[in-house]
Write a protein that holds these residues in place. Structure first.
Motif, mmCIF file in Angstrom:
data_model
loop_
_atom_site.group_PDB
_atom_site.id
_atom_site.type_symbol
_atom_site.label_atom_id
_atom_site.label_comp_id
_atom_site.label_asym_id
_atom_site.label_seq_id
_atom_site.Cartn_x
_atom_site.Cartn_y
_atom_site.Cartn_z
ATOM 1 N N GLU A 174 0.827 -1.215 0.000
ATOM 2 C CA GLU A 174 0.000 0.000 0.000
ATOM 3 C C GLU A 174 0.853 1.254 0.000
ATOM 4 O O GLU A 174 0.581 2.200 -0.736
ATOM 5 N N VAL A 175 1.858 1.282 0.839
ATOM 6 C CA VAL A 175 2.746 2.441 0.871
ATOM 7 C C VAL A 175 3.495 2.531 -0.459
ATOM 8 O O VAL A 175 3.617 3.611 -1.043
ATOM 9 N N GLY A 176 3.957 1.401 -0.956
ATOM 10 C CA GLY A 176 4.688 1.363 -2.221
ATOM 11 C C GLY A 176 3.848 1.735 -3.428
ATOM 12 O O GLY A 176 4.389 2.117 -4.470
ATOM 13 N N ALA A 177 2.522 1.669 -3.312
ATOM 14 C CA ALA A 177 1.648 2.067 -4.417
ATOM 15 C C ALA A 177 1.835 3.544 -4.768
ATOM 16 O O ALA A 177 1.482 3.975 -5.868
ATOM 17 N N HIS A 213 2.907 13.180 -9.106
ATOM 18 C CA HIS A 213 3.898 13.319 -8.052
ATOM 19 C C HIS A 213 3.298 13.932 -6.782
ATOM 20 O O HIS A 213 3.610 13.498 -5.668
ATOM 21 N N GLN A 214 2.447 14.917 -6.931
ATOM 22 C CA GLN A 214 1.807 15.547 -5.763
ATOM 23 C C GLN A 214 0.877 14.567 -5.052
ATOM 24 O O GLN A 214 0.821 14.540 -3.824
ATOM 25 N N VAL A 215 0.171 13.768 -5.827
ATOM 26 C CA VAL A 215 -0.711 12.748 -5.236
ATOM 27 C C VAL A 215 0.128 11.738 -4.460
ATOM 28 O O VAL A 215 -0.232 11.325 -3.357
ATOM 29 N N ALA A 216 1.259 11.362 -5.033
ATOM 30 C CA ALA A 216 2.146 10.418 -4.347
ATOM 31 C C ALA A 216 2.591 10.992 -3.008
ATOM 32 O O ALA A 216 2.577 10.295 -1.988
ATOM 33 N N ALA A 237 9.951 4.836 0.862
ATOM 34 C CA ALA A 237 9.170 5.231 -0.311
ATOM 35 C C ALA A 237 9.467 6.674 -0.713
ATOM 36 O O ALA A 237 9.555 6.981 -1.905
ATOM 37 N N VAL A 238 9.628 7.558 0.261
ATOM 38 C CA VAL A 238 9.975 8.951 -0.045
ATOM 39 C C VAL A 238 11.322 9.003 -0.756
ATOM 40 O O VAL A 238 11.502 9.716 -1.751
ATOM 41 N N TRP A 239 12.282 8.243 -0.267
ATOM 42 C CA TRP A 239 13.608 8.187 -0.886
ATOM 43 C C TRP A 239 13.485 7.678 -2.324
ATOM 44 O O TRP A 239 14.074 8.242 -3.254
ATOM 45 N N ASP A 240 12.693 6.621 -2.506
ATOM 46 C CA ASP A 240 12.534 6.044 -3.835
ATOM 47 C C ASP A 240 11.768 6.973 -4.770
ATOM 48 O O ASP A 240 12.078 7.053 -5.959
#
Length: 196
Positions: A36-39, A47-50, A99-102
């Motif tokens: 879920e986090v990786g989605a 990008h903003q949605v992510a 996930a933020v780093w990726d």
């Protein structure tokens, strides 16, 4: 709670398959959380949605660590660990950190940066599992094992991740081995990269 086998990766599915029956619900919940986090990293997602998704997940990880999860997956993980001493899900935000780093496609300048990345993931996935399966194991030992497992996993997908703009080896080590970072995406790799 469902203890269905994780669907995202063969590695997770095999871990679930060989886990003792009583550990499967927690493993399934943690793997589903990771998915879920990786989605937030899916190609084509704005990008903003992510970033908004990751902010929400960070807040949910904080709520979970405080004992008030709201998402069904975090509630399921917390239910598996109910009655355990300490805060077994205190490191869950490590999934968001990774996930933020990726999402930024940030590179690791040094071995230390790579180690911290892997340790954050380990705090989220391996430390709770180790604490559940073997409460006598020190948290640091679970984190160290998990960090090594995560690094092995990153190396297994080195070329694929490099093609996605994510370099999984420290830049200083690549420079010392005289390897152009662009070579990570193009196996077969030169001897210097193989040695590294």
């Amino acid at each position: 709670m469902s203890s269905a086998r994780p669907a995202a990766s063969a590695t997770r599915a095999l871990a679930w398959l060989y886990a003792p029956e009583m550990q499967r619900p927690l493993l399934a919940a943690l793997c589903a959380l990771e998915d879920e986090v990786g989605a937030s990293l899916k190609p084509g997602l704005d990008h903003q949605v992510a970033h908004l998704r990751l902010e929400w997940w960070r807040a949910e990880c904080t709520r979970t660590a405080a004992g008030t999860p709201s998402h069904p997956l975090t509630r399921a993980a917390a239910d598996c660990l109910a009655g355990r001493e300490g805060a077994p899900l205190a490191g869950l935000s490590g999934l968001v950190d990774a996930a933020v780093w990726d999402l930024a496609a940030a590179t690791f300048e040094t071995r230390r940066e790579l180690s911290v990345y892997c340790e954050r993931w380990a705090e989220a996935i391996i430390v709770p599992l180790a604490g559940f399966a073997a409460p006598e194991v020190e948290r640091a030992a679970g984190r160290a094992l998990g960090a090594r497992l995560r690094e092995c996993e990153l190396l297994a997908h080195l070329a694929r991740d490099a093609r996605a703009g994510r370099l999984r080896l420290p830049l200083d080590e690549l420079a010392a081995a005289h390897v152009d970072p662009e070579r990570l995406a193009e196996p077969p790799w030169p001897p210097g990269l193989v040695a590294l």
